[in-house]
Design a protein around this motif. Sequence first.
Motif, mmCIF file in Angstrom:
data_model
loop_
_atom_site.group_PDB
_atom_site.id
_atom_site.type_symbol
_atom_site.label_atom_id
_atom_site.label_comp_id
_atom_site.label_asym_id
_atom_site.label_seq_id
_atom_site.Cartn_x
_atom_site.Cartn_y
_atom_site.Cartn_z
ATOM 1 N N GLU A 30 -21.743 17.710 30.083
ATOM 2 C CA GLU A 30 -20.902 16.291 30.071
ATOM 3 C C GLU A 30 -21.909 15.071 29.766
ATOM 4 O O GLU A 30 -21.340 13.979 29.422
ATOM 5 N N TYR A 31 -23.163 15.119 30.112
ATOM 6 C CA TYR A 31 -24.162 14.130 29.702
ATOM 7 C C TYR A 31 -24.319 14.045 28.318
ATOM 8 O O TYR A 31 -25.337 13.142 27.905
ATOM 9 N N TYR A 32 -24.070 14.969 27.415
ATOM 10 C CA TYR A 32 -24.406 14.988 26.063
ATOM 11 C C TYR A 32 -23.071 14.876 25.188
ATOM 12 O O TYR A 32 -22.112 15.379 25.362
ATOM 13 N N SER A 53 -20.043 12.102 24.891
ATOM 14 C CA SER A 53 -20.503 12.045 26.196
ATOM 15 C C SER A 53 -19.676 11.205 27.010
ATOM 16 O O SER A 53 -19.410 11.427 28.154
ATOM 17 N N SER A 54 -19.465 9.908 26.720
ATOM 18 C CA SER A 54 -18.959 9.013 27.439
ATOM 19 C C SER A 54 -17.548 8.795 27.518
ATOM 20 O O SER A 54 -16.893 9.022 28.861
ATOM 21 N N ASN A 74 -15.541 20.139 32.310
ATOM 22 C CA ASN A 74 -16.797 19.614 32.950
ATOM 23 C C ASN A 74 -17.099 20.587 34.255
ATOM 24 O O ASN A 74 -18.151 20.820 34.643
#
Length: 121
Positions: A30-32, A53-54, A74
């Motif tokens: 989820e951070y990518y 990601s955002s 996620n």
Amino acid sequence: QVQLVESGGGLVQPGDSLRLSCTSAKFTLEYYAIGWFRQAPGTEREAVSCISSSDDNTRYADFVKGRFTISRDNAKNTVYLQMNSLKPDDTAVYYCAAGNWGVLTSDYSYWGQGTQVTVSS
């Protein structure tokens, strides 16, 4: 060292569907931004779809618009590529990649080994 793992490929007939999955034991996806790419024999690797990601913004190549859908779960640390109405031209090795938002292979730093999708009658 395998950093991402794709699954879900196979041999299907034209018009069928497949769902590809991309997961990682090393990264929290989820951070990518996650991109799906494909490469057929004798061709360059090309972008199919990507998800940011955002805000989960998505983007699709013209040749899959309306047929493929990218999504995230996620809780399962998994990104999916739902492929409907498959055509023989979709035959390729499909790769997922993690990195920055974009449609170039250079936008992504981490790659899986790929999963084969074959569409044939």
